[in-house]
Design a protein around this motif. Sequence first.
Motif, mmCIF file in Angstrom:
data_model
loop_
_atom_site.group_PDB
_atom_site.id
_atom_site.type_symbol
_atom_site.label_atom_id
_atom_site.label_comp_id
_atom_site.label_asym_id
_atom_site.label_seq_id
_atom_site.Cartn_x
_atom_site.Cartn_y
_atom_site.Cartn_z
ATOM 1 N N LEU A 41 68.796 47.944 38.454
ATOM 2 C CA LEU A 41 67.893 46.869 38.039
ATOM 3 C C LEU A 41 68.556 45.794 37.188
ATOM 4 N N THR A 42 69.871 45.865 37.002
ATOM 5 C CA THR A 42 70.526 44.956 36.060
ATOM 6 C C THR A 42 71.311 43.829 36.720
ATOM 7 N N ASP A 43 71.243 43.706 38.025
ATOM 8 C CA ASP A 43 71.988 42.664 38.741
ATOM 9 C C ASP A 43 73.474 42.670 38.378
ATOM 10 N N GLY A 44 74.046 43.852 38.226
ATOM 11 C CA GLY A 44 75.471 43.980 37.939
ATOM 12 C C GLY A 44 75.862 43.892 36.482
ATOM 13 N N ARG A 45 74.889 43.646 35.595
ATOM 14 C CA ARG A 45 75.196 43.565 34.166
ATOM 15 C C ARG A 45 75.480 44.961 33.607
ATOM 16 N N GLU A 46 76.380 45.028 32.655
ATOM 17 C CA GLU A 46 76.760 46.287 32.037
ATOM 18 C C GLU A 46 75.563 47.013 31.423
ATOM 19 N N VAL A 47 75.576 48.319 31.557
ATOM 20 C CA VAL A 47 74.606 49.196 30.906
ATOM 21 C C VAL A 47 75.392 50.009 29.884
ATOM 22 N N SER A 48 74.912 50.058 28.655
ATOM 23 C CA SER A 48 75.589 50.810 27.594
ATOM 24 C C SER A 48 74.840 52.091 27.303
ATOM 25 N N LEU A 49 75.589 53.176 27.228
ATOM 26 C CA LEU A 49 75.025 54.476 26.906
ATOM 27 C C LEU A 49 75.626 54.927 25.584
ATOM 28 N N GLY A 50 74.813 54.964 24.536
ATOM 29 C CA GLY A 50 75.267 55.471 23.250
ATOM 30 C C GLY A 50 75.150 56.987 23.248
#
Length: 158
Positions: A41-50
């Motif tokens: 769902l992010t259109d290729g934008r980074e997802v951060s997992l803490g």
Amino acid sequence: MLVACAAIAARYPMKIGTAITVPYLRNPIDLAGGFATLSELTDGREVSLGLGAGEAMILGKHVRRWKPTSFVGETVRILKQLFAGQEVQTAEFPTLASYFHLQAESYKLRFPVQAPIRIYYGRGQTIGDRMLREVLTTCDGRPEGPRVGQEGSCGWPP
């Protein structure tokens, strides 16, 4: 929490991620699937997992911090392999396999990750030498900015 992130990611063009996810509270296969879904769902934008080993005040009396260095290291490695589309062998992750009673010989995501997913180790946690070495070799970094209750900021590495 992932549902709320997904709703925001689908509507607004921004980076998205979690604060700190405690690996004792969620099976890593399920966690990988949730983040892979979010990446769609992010259109290729980074997802951060803490990610963090969890403190007693968070885990309470109900969850034992069992082998925290191995637990965090194996969690990061299994997540990175799954995010890369690889099949993971349960035998390579003995701490997680034992804790979560993983029964299959191997696991793989059913669909490819659609955006980079970066794993950051929790900022507010005090860590020893073994954990620091593990985090430096497996995680993508630590969040920038001040620690809770402190002035200034500390970058990566600490």
